[in-house]
Design a protein around this motif. Sequence first.
Motif, PDB file in Angstrom:
ATOM      1  N   ILE A  85       0.913  -1.294   0.020  1.00 52.35           N
ATOM      2  CA  ILE A  85      -0.047   0.029  -0.010  1.00 52.35           C
ATOM      3  C   ILE A  85       0.988   1.195  -0.082  1.00 52.35           C
ATOM      4  O   ILE A  85       0.586   2.219  -0.688  1.00 52.35           O
ATOM      5  N   ILE A  86       1.902   1.333   0.784  1.00 46.82           N
ATOM      6  CA  ILE A  86       2.941   2.517   1.066  1.00 46.82           C
ATOM      7  C   ILE A  86       3.428   2.625  -0.542  1.00 46.82           C
ATOM      8  O   ILE A  86       3.450   3.854  -1.103  1.00 46.82           O
ATOM      9  N   ILE A  87       4.032   1.535  -1.233  1.00 46.42           N
ATOM     10  CA  ILE A  87       4.445   1.623  -2.469  1.00 46.42           C
ATOM     11  C   ILE A  87       3.527   2.351  -3.483  1.00 46.42           C
ATOM     12  O   ILE A  87       3.875   3.285  -4.011  1.00 46.42           O
ATOM     13  N   ALA A  88       2.221   1.709  -3.620  1.00 46.43           N
ATOM     14  CA  ALA A  88       1.400   2.226  -4.384  1.00 46.43           C
ATOM     15  C   ALA A  88       1.226   3.563  -4.199  1.00 46.43           C
ATOM     16  O   ALA A  88       1.093   4.384  -5.228  1.00 46.43           O
ATOM     17  N   ALA A  89       0.921   4.101  -2.845  1.00 46.13           N
ATOM     18  CA  ALA A  89       0.692   5.177  -2.476  1.00 46.13           C
ATOM     19  C   ALA A  89       1.643   6.355  -2.935  1.00 46.13           C
ATOM     20  O   ALA A  89       1.116   7.283  -3.235  1.00 46.13           O
ATOM     21  N   PHE A  90       2.647   6.008  -2.891  1.00 47.44           N
ATOM     22  CA  PHE A  90       4.077   6.714  -2.917  1.00 47.44           C
ATOM     23  C   PHE A  90       4.159   6.947  -4.242  1.00 47.44           C
ATOM     24  O   PHE A  90       4.271   8.389  -4.716  1.00 47.44           O
ATOM     25  N   VAL A  91       4.040   6.057  -4.937  1.00 48.16           N
ATOM     26  CA  VAL A  91       4.172   6.141  -6.759  1.00 48.16           C
ATOM     27  C   VAL A  91       3.050   7.026  -7.221  1.00 48.16           C
ATOM     28  O   VAL A  91       3.366   8.008  -7.845  1.00 48.16           O
ATOM     29  N   GLN A  92       1.751   6.966  -6.680  1.00 56.55           N
ATOM     30  CA  GLN A  92       0.547   7.540  -7.005  1.00 56.55           C
ATOM     31  C   GLN A  92       1.125   9.356  -6.636  1.00 56.55           C
ATOM     32  O   GLN A  92       0.851  10.171  -7.516  1.00 56.55           O
TER      33      GLN A  92
END
Lengths: 198, 209
Positions: A85-92
């Motif tokens: 979730i952190i990775i996806a949110a950060f990329v977004q």
Amino acid sequence: MNMTSELWAALVTCFAAVFTGNILLSYFLGMCPFTSVSREVKTALGLGCAVVFVMTSTAALNWLAYRFILKPLELEYFRFVMFIIIIAAFVQFVEMVIDRYSPKLYYNLGIFLPLITVNCAILGASLFMVIRDYSFIVTVGYGFGSGLGWLLAISAMAGIRQRLANDRIPAGLQGPGITLIIAGLMALAFIGFAGVLT
Amino acid sequence: MSPNGSAPLTKQIVIDGLWRNNPVFRQVLGICSTLAVTNLVLNTLVMCVSLTLVLAASCLTVSLLRHFTPRNIRMMVQTLIIAFYVVIVDLALKAYWPEMSSNLGPYVGLIITNCIIMGRCEAFAGSNPPVPSLIDGFFNGLGYSALLLAIAMFRELLGMGTFMGYAMPYFATHWDKWIIMVMPPGAFFTLAGVIWLCRSIKAKEAKGS
């Protein structure tokens, strides 16, 4: 541990992640974009830079989340979900920020960002950092080194593949087959770095 | 769906997953998380069983929820479903087989980002009923496992002269062990060889028919 030795450890870990324990050539992470996006050096470099940036930042963020949220709550097994979730949110988030403030950079880097969420190397770096019990500074060094190692591997591969473009390759070996053989030869070369750092 | 109507469909899904559209040599997907453990047959077996279970279960769940998932956040939902099953597998391994869990290291967790799971959920389960999706997931997992097990067998035998840890007659005694086979380059070379072989056979098949 004092600051100097900590920084030294981070530096050594960073070099080790680039050469002796390359995340792609010795841990096979990030293979999917490696075989599909390694046709041109320019694209490979763009994706590689994006990976370096995202990997360093998410490794640091995930370290903080693991240390200060999951550990105190004893929810260590929840780390897979948390990290992804952190990775996806950060990329977004990065995508939106770049789009807003630097359209030029967005134009160059933007198309690669969504690809990164599903790059296993990003999640892999965070999982390795948990397993190896790195401190925060070492984690940042490791994330940066892993990204750099991946960038090095994919741009070298793209360079070789550009050279190979006009060569005659057996039909069954075209595309992924020959890419894997080159990767094998590169991995063989990288074994030569073993023992440089202990 | 009537049993008669679904029979050829099922058969087709099975053949597609195992051979015609095999995830490894046709699509070259999802090799990242499993290639790393192919130096030992036993590790590969555990990894492949975990992957097949997660793949089948995620396909089933994604398919069951397909009418309730908003289109624009479906990737996130799929990822969470996959992560949910991976956590179960990881905890089960840690509880019942701690040595294996530490052998596999981060690679069990990396099943989440294994592209074939996401690929199957996107390409098949998201637009098909639950039962075919389950079958599709299961046989894609099987097709994937078969190839990786073959690679692991080859690597362990040539690199260490053993099979699942047992010494093999000729290879353990007279064979000059190819240490490179159990190291990372061996995995790349073997996979390339397998892809080459399978693609050549397929090309011949296509010419014949």
